[in-house]
Every structure is written in structure tokens, then in C-alpha cells.
Scaffold this motif. Sequence first.
Motif, short mmCIF file in Angstrom:
data_model
loop_
_atom_site.label_atom_id
_atom_site.label_comp_id
_atom_site.label_asym_id
_atom_site.label_seq_id
_atom_site.Cartn_x
_atom_site.Cartn_y
_atom_site.Cartn_z
N ASN A 2 26.86 50.00 11.54
CA ASN A 2 26.42 50.83 10.41
C ASN A 2 26.11 49.95 9.21
O ASN A 2 26.62 48.84 9.09
CB ASN A 2 27.49 51.86 10.06
CG ASN A 2 27.44 53.08 10.97
OD1 ASN A 2 26.47 53.29 11.70
ND2 ASN A 2 28.51 53.88 10.96
N ILE A 3 25.27 50.46 8.34
CA ILE A 3 24.74 49.61 7.27
C ILE A 3 25.68 49.59 6.06
O ILE A 3 26.25 50.62 5.67
CB ILE A 3 23.33 50.07 6.87
CG1 ILE A 3 22.61 49.00 6.08
CG2 ILE A 3 23.36 51.40 6.12
CD1 ILE A 3 21.11 49.17 6.08
N SER A 4 25.84 48.41 5.48
CA SER A 4 26.66 48.27 4.28
C SER A 4 25.90 48.80 3.07
O SER A 4 24.68 48.89 3.06
CB SER A 4 27.03 46.81 4.05
OG SER A 4 25.88 46.06 3.66
N ASP A 5 26.65 49.11 2.03
CA ASP A 5 26.01 49.56 0.79
C ASP A 5 25.06 48.51 0.25
O ASP A 5 23.95 48.82 -0.21
CB ASP A 5 27.07 49.88 -0.26
CG ASP A 5 27.81 51.17 0.00
OD1 ASP A 5 27.58 51.79 1.06
OD2 ASP A 5 28.63 51.56 -0.85
N ALA A 6 25.49 47.24 0.29
CA ALA A 6 24.66 46.18 -0.28
C ALA A 6 23.34 46.03 0.48
O ALA A 6 22.27 45.89 -0.12
CB ALA A 6 25.42 44.86 -0.27
N LEU A 7 23.40 46.10 1.81
CA LEU A 7 22.17 46.01 2.60
C LEU A 7 21.28 47.23 2.36
O LEU A 7 20.05 47.11 2.25
CB LEU A 7 22.50 45.90 4.09
CG LEU A 7 22.87 44.51 4.59
CD1 LEU A 7 23.45 44.58 6.00
CD2 LEU A 7 21.66 43.58 4.57
N ALA A 8 21.89 48.41 2.29
CA ALA A 8 21.11 49.62 2.03
C ALA A 8 20.40 49.53 0.69
O ALA A 8 19.22 49.90 0.56
CB ALA A 8 22.01 50.85 2.09
N LEU A 9 21.08 49.03 -0.32
CA LEU A 9 20.46 48.87 -1.63
C LEU A 9 19.31 47.86 -1.58
O LEU A 9 18.28 48.05 -2.24
CB LEU A 9 21.51 48.44 -2.66
CG LEU A 9 22.46 49.55 -3.12
CD1 LEU A 9 23.69 48.95 -3.80
CD2 LEU A 9 21.76 50.53 -4.06
N ALA A 10 19.49 46.82 -0.76
CA ALA A 10 18.42 45.83 -0.63
C ALA A 10 17.21 46.44 0.07
O ALA A 10 16.06 46.14 -0.29
CB ALA A 10 18.94 44.62 0.15
N ILE A 11 17.43 47.29 1.06
CA ILE A 11 16.32 47.99 1.72
C ILE A 11 15.59 48.88 0.72
O ILE A 11 14.36 48.89 0.65
CB ILE A 11 16.84 48.82 2.91
CG1 ILE A 11 17.24 47.90 4.05
CG2 ILE A 11 15.79 49.83 3.39
CD1 ILE A 11 17.92 48.61 5.22
N VAL B 68 21.85 59.46 -0.65
CA VAL B 68 21.05 59.89 -1.80
C VAL B 68 21.69 59.44 -3.11
O VAL B 68 21.02 58.98 -4.03
CB VAL B 68 20.85 61.42 -1.76
CG1 VAL B 68 20.26 61.94 -3.08
CG2 VAL B 68 19.96 61.81 -0.59
N LYS B 69 23.02 59.56 -3.19
CA LYS B 69 23.72 59.13 -4.42
C LYS B 69 23.62 57.62 -4.59
O LYS B 69 23.50 57.11 -5.71
CB LYS B 69 25.18 59.57 -4.36
CG LYS B 69 25.36 61.07 -4.52
CD LYS B 69 26.80 61.50 -4.31
CE LYS B 69 26.95 63.01 -4.39
NZ LYS B 69 28.32 63.45 -4.05
N LEU B 70 23.67 56.88 -3.49
CA LEU B 70 23.64 55.42 -3.55
C LEU B 70 22.23 54.89 -3.82
O LEU B 70 22.04 53.99 -4.64
CB LEU B 70 24.17 54.83 -2.24
CG LEU B 70 24.17 53.31 -2.11
CD1 LEU B 70 25.21 52.70 -3.06
CD2 LEU B 70 24.46 52.90 -0.66
N LEU B 71 21.26 55.44 -3.12
CA LEU B 71 19.91 54.86 -3.09
C LEU B 71 18.87 55.66 -3.85
O LEU B 71 17.81 55.13 -4.19
CB LEU B 71 19.44 54.72 -1.64
CG LEU B 71 20.39 53.99 -0.68
CD1 LEU B 71 19.83 54.02 0.73
CD2 LEU B 71 20.65 52.58 -1.14
N GLY B 72 19.13 56.94 -4.04
CA GLY B 72 18.11 57.83 -4.60
C GLY B 72 17.44 58.63 -3.50
O GLY B 72 17.43 58.24 -2.33
N ILE B 73 16.88 59.75 -3.86
CA ILE B 73 16.32 60.69 -2.90
C ILE B 73 15.15 60.11 -2.12
O ILE B 73 14.84 60.58 -1.01
CB ILE B 73 15.90 62.00 -3.62
CG1 ILE B 73 15.59 63.12 -2.61
CG2 ILE B 73 14.71 61.75 -4.54
CD1 ILE B 73 16.79 63.60 -1.84
#
Length: 405
Positions: free
Chosen positions: A240-249, A329-334
Motif C-alpha cells: 500500500n502507498i505511503s502518504d509521502a509517495l501519494a503526495l509526490a504522485i 481526498v483529505k490528504l491529496l485533494g479531490i
Amino acid sequence: MRLTLLAFGLLTLATAAPAQDLDAARRLAQQAIIVDTHIDAPGALRKRWADLGEEQPDREFDYAKARRGGLDVAFMSIYTSAAQDADGSAWQVAHQMLDSVEALAQRHPDRFALLTSPKDVERLRQGGRVLLAMGMENGAPLGDDIANVQRFYDRGVRYITLAHSAANRLADSSYAAEKPWNGLSPFGKQVVAEMNRLGMMVDVSHLADASAWEAIRLSKAPVIASHSAFRHFTPGFERNISDALALAIAKTGGVVQIPFGTAFISPEAAADMQARYRARQAFNQHNANLRAQGLPVLDEAAFERDWAPQHPPRTSTLAQVLDQIDYGVKLLGIDHVGIGSDFDGVDGELADGLRSVADYPNLVAGLQARGYSEADIRKLLGGNLLRVWAAVEAAADPARASSGQ
């Protein structure tokens, strides 16, 4: 509230939710463009053929279910295993799967059409067609030949998941204890550049963190995770993807697509899956050692016989999928969250209420109940992925050669 299933897989609330709420969810599912980036129908066809133009009770994807659920774009997973990589059959298997998808569209031109560009969605889906796009899960079929990226592009592949359950020639796997590349291999770096040139989406699902970081850093176009839940809910589960990687995506303009499989959204099931892959790798290594010594190897079936009784199937819920979406959605935006179900790819171990492609209205109803607007639901269902795909296509080299498009 306790959830139960109707015969057609549509959800009803045990406390009698208003019928108009479910009707509204069904209407929106039919009106919106739904894009699911990970459906393993080609793999199921290799195990046992069935005409997916007709209703098939043992399949999670077929035309009838897709139309009931409102599915418009189904990315067919061209999956090859680590074993097929090792024995040299991955290239052959990938082409067989591509053939099966092409044959399905040719057999039922009124029900299916092949999709190779987001520009063609509106035109091709007219008449109720379900559009079949292709994503390659595991870069093993590329072998050592960079020209194979173009060849598979010409056959319709529009994303490549760089690795799967073991390290390959491109990248390291999240499941494997050993990480030989600690990022991408030199060939993997070439593949990312070639995918950018052609307009193929780079997919970092399944990758070890270091490999995912390097792919994101090197890509000159938005990156996707085609079917990755958030590690926040399953600590220690690198799949599963980490918050940091998801934010980088998200920073690339990309999108994280949420799967419905129990193994990804249940902490207990995720721990079981990680342990199973590690145990299986140890078992295979033990057999390899025995073989090298000229000794009899252990029965392959013995591993499953020993493992299964100690690890019974887990369950998961629609609410857990909705929690994943809320968190993303809260972490990355809609604009940076979507869906990649893994239908037909997890042996039926799916969230209650999301058992087949007929069940997207259940997801819509859940999103509506949690206060998402119609515009935002349309983004989550497919709008975000189509935007990313168009951006990847726009970033491609306009002079790229093609022998098949």
C-alpha cells in the motif's frame, strides 16, 4: 447500520434506506463516466474461457454487469507472474491476453470497443458500449528489449505497472524482502523515459518504495498508482502507498486509484498477504537449494495446504473503501483519487457491497451519504483518471513513431 446484498449485488440498508437514495445513486452511476483502472478479466479467461459479452455468474466482469453498474472504461489487466518472468513465458502470455481482449471486442462490436486514447471515450461509448483499455501489470513481458515498449503501445497498452510480486529487470517489488536495485534498474530508467515519450502512464502500484520514488522523480508526465490503498490503514504493508509517495504522485498531477480487495483495505488481511509472500519466497528458495544439491524438492501444493488452514479468509466492508477515499481526498485533494477495483484478481475476497462491476452504484450511494457533491463523485469515478491520461498523452513526443495506431 448493517449491510446486506440483493441478488443483483445492489446494496440495501437493513434499516430500510429510502428507495429514492438508491435510485439517485444508480442514475448518477449511469450518467457519470466510470473508469476502473484494474480488472483482471484476461487472467480469468486464461484460467477458464467464458464469453464476457454475456452474463457469467462466476465472473466479476462481463457486459451485463458492467452496464448495470454504469462502467464505461475497463482497464484490462495484462498480468504476468514472477514465475512466468523466470521461465521466459511472460512475453507470450501477455500477447495471448491482448489477443483475448481484442477478440472480445471483435466478437461483440455492439457491446465492446477497444480504447487507446481518452479523446475517444465519448464517441466510442455511444450505444452503451463498454470500452476496453489495456494496462500491463508487471513489466516482465518487455524482456531486455526497449523496443518492446513501443510494440506493446502499438497493441494498445496504456500503462505499465513496472514490477509485481518480485523484482524484475526494471524495479523492485514491495512484497520481496530483497531489493536488488534499491530504485529502478538502468533498464527501468530507460523504460520510464520511453513510456513518457510514447504517452504511456507510469504505474507505481506494487513497487518497493525506493523504486516508486525513482519512477516518480524521473517521469516527465503525471504518474499513477493503478490499484493502491493507503498504508495509513495497514502500517508496515509496503504494497500500500505511503502518504509521502501519494503526495509526490499528486504533485506530478497524478492519481491514486483505490482497490476494493480485502487484502488491501483490511489491516489483518494485509498482514496475512505480506506474510504469505515472504513465506512463499522462503519456500521457493528452500526448494532451489534442495535442487542445487540434487535432492528431492518439496511438493508445491504442500505450501498451500499448510498455509490456508492457519490463515482463513478475512472480510472487509464498503465503509472501509469509503474510508480510504475519504483519507485520500483529505490528504491529496479531490483531483487525485480514483478507483482501481482489482475485480477478478483477488479470488472473490472483496469488500461487502463491491462484489462485481454491477456494484458501483453502492459506492456512489456511500459517497453521497458522506456528503460528496455530484461533481466530486464524477471526478472520483473517472474524471480524474481521464484528466491524467490526457495529460500524459499531451506530454508525449508528437513525433513518436507507431506501427499500429
